[in-house]
Design an enzyme around this catalytic site. Structure first.
Site: not given
Ligand code: UDP
Length: 328
Positions: A32, A57, A146, A150, A160, A176, A187
């Site tokens: 990491d 890295d 992102y 991915k 590969y 998750t 999140r």
């Molecule tokens: N979200 C929200 N309030 C927060 C953070 C996230 O309403 O404080 C919403 C975000 O707009 C999305 C969902 O929750 O619709 C999940 O967001 P997250 O960032 O967890 O993951 P994502 O699935 O979007 O990658």
């Protein structure tokens, strides 16, 4: 003793994978660069002889002495806020990082699994999402760094596999949650629980009608291990199909934490997917896997973890500037 390299080992998923492989009797080489990972997630493993840590890295050349049986490439910023803050690193770890891991896997004759994501489906027009859906991704939007990294990672891994005959696996991970998520990673679950614990209102983005399907981390780890041990080289969705709106999710967190705070509404981030739910037919058939831990149990366990954090950790919340990121 079989030897496994885990990149992103100090992160949320990486650290749970380290625990699992240690428990299963492997020698674990954890790597990491600690940009979004934290040593605290793996410090309990440091005294073990079957555990080593490399502060490296993976986007740069990596050298791992000795044999390797498996490589798990899990290094990457993984929350929209993180990859907005460090977009170039996000692109590099998904592209240069996987190239280094694939080269290492080829040199060692190791089998490699990559952490792909439901973000390859973008803002999906097919619901629930099956693995044969090609997705609806905006390459130049804020999430593109992102999503496209991915997607490139999947393409490189298949190349590969097809060209060099390397043994590869691709897991598409849906939302998750569980212990060791970073409270300030932006999140939705750590955001809501952190707000409840600090006595702040819960911030729902948009009108809260967008959906997600949340999988508890132990279920996910089981799915990953089964896929790695299988002989299936194509992408497999691993997630919990139990779908919920973000408004309902906020209500569940309010009930769980007993907070007296209310929900407040903020602008919806650009390109925020409107709905997301894994079709896990393949995982059921090929891996005989399905999630076992329902949201009420998973949330209880996760809340217990966040409650155990110190006041200092709880207040260590960056106040991100969402302005660039928000639809106006
Ligand atoms: N979200 C929200 N309030 C927060 C953070 C996230 O309403 O404080 C919403 C975000 O707009 C999305 C969902 O929750 O619709 C999940 O967001 P997250 O960032 O967890 O993951 P994502 O699935 O979007 O990658």
């Amino acid at each position: 003793m079989k030897r496994v390299l885990i990149t992103g080992a100090a992160g949320f998923l990486g650290s749970h994978l380290c625990d699992r492989f240690i428990k299963d009797g492997y020698h674990v080489i954890a790597m990491d660069n600690l940009i979004t990972g934290r040593l605290k997630n793996i410090e309990h493993l440091f005294p073990l002889e079957q555990f080593e840590f490399y502060n490296n890295d993976v986007s740069k050349f990596i050298h791992v002495p000795g044999e390797l049986d498996y490589i798990l490439h899990f290094a990457s910023p993984a929350s929209p806020i993180d990859y907005l803050k460090i977009p170039i690193q996000t692109l590099k770890v998904g592209s240069l990082g996987i190239h280094n891991c694939l080269g290492l896997a080829k040199a060692k004759g190791a089998r490699l699994i990559i952490a792909s994501t439901s973000e390859v489906y973008g803002d999906p027009t097919v619901h629930p999402q099956t693995e044969d859906y090609w997705g609806n991704v905006n390459p130049v939007g804020p999430r593109g760094v992102y999503d496209e990294a991915k997607r490139f990672q999947e393409a490189m891994t298949m190349a590969y596999h097809n060209f060099h005959g390397l043994e590869t696996r691709i897991v598409r991970i849906f939302n998750t949650y569980g212990p060791r998520m970073r409270l300030n990673d932006g999140r939705v679950l750590p955001a809501f629980i952190g707000q409840a614990l600090r006595g702040e209102d819960l911030t729902v983005f948009g009108d809260g009608s967008q959906t997600r399907s949340f999988c508890y981390v132990d279920d996910l780890v089981e799915g990953i291990v089964r896929l790695l041990m299988s002989d299936y080289p194509y992408p497999v969705n691993v997630g919990n199909p139990s779908e919920i709106t973000i408004s309902q999710f906020a209500e569940e967190i309010i009930a769980l934490t007993g907070t007296t705070q209310k929900v407040i509404y903020k602008d919806l981030p650009v390109d925020d997917p409107k709905q997301r739910q894994p079709d896990i037919t393949k995982a059921r058939e090929i891996l005989q896997w399905e999630p076992k831990i329902d949201r009420s149990e998973g949330l209880k366990r996760t809340y217990a973890y966040f409650q155990s954090l110190s006041k200092v950790e709880l207040l260590e919340t960056d106040h991100y500037n969402f302005d660039k990121y928000i639809t106006k």
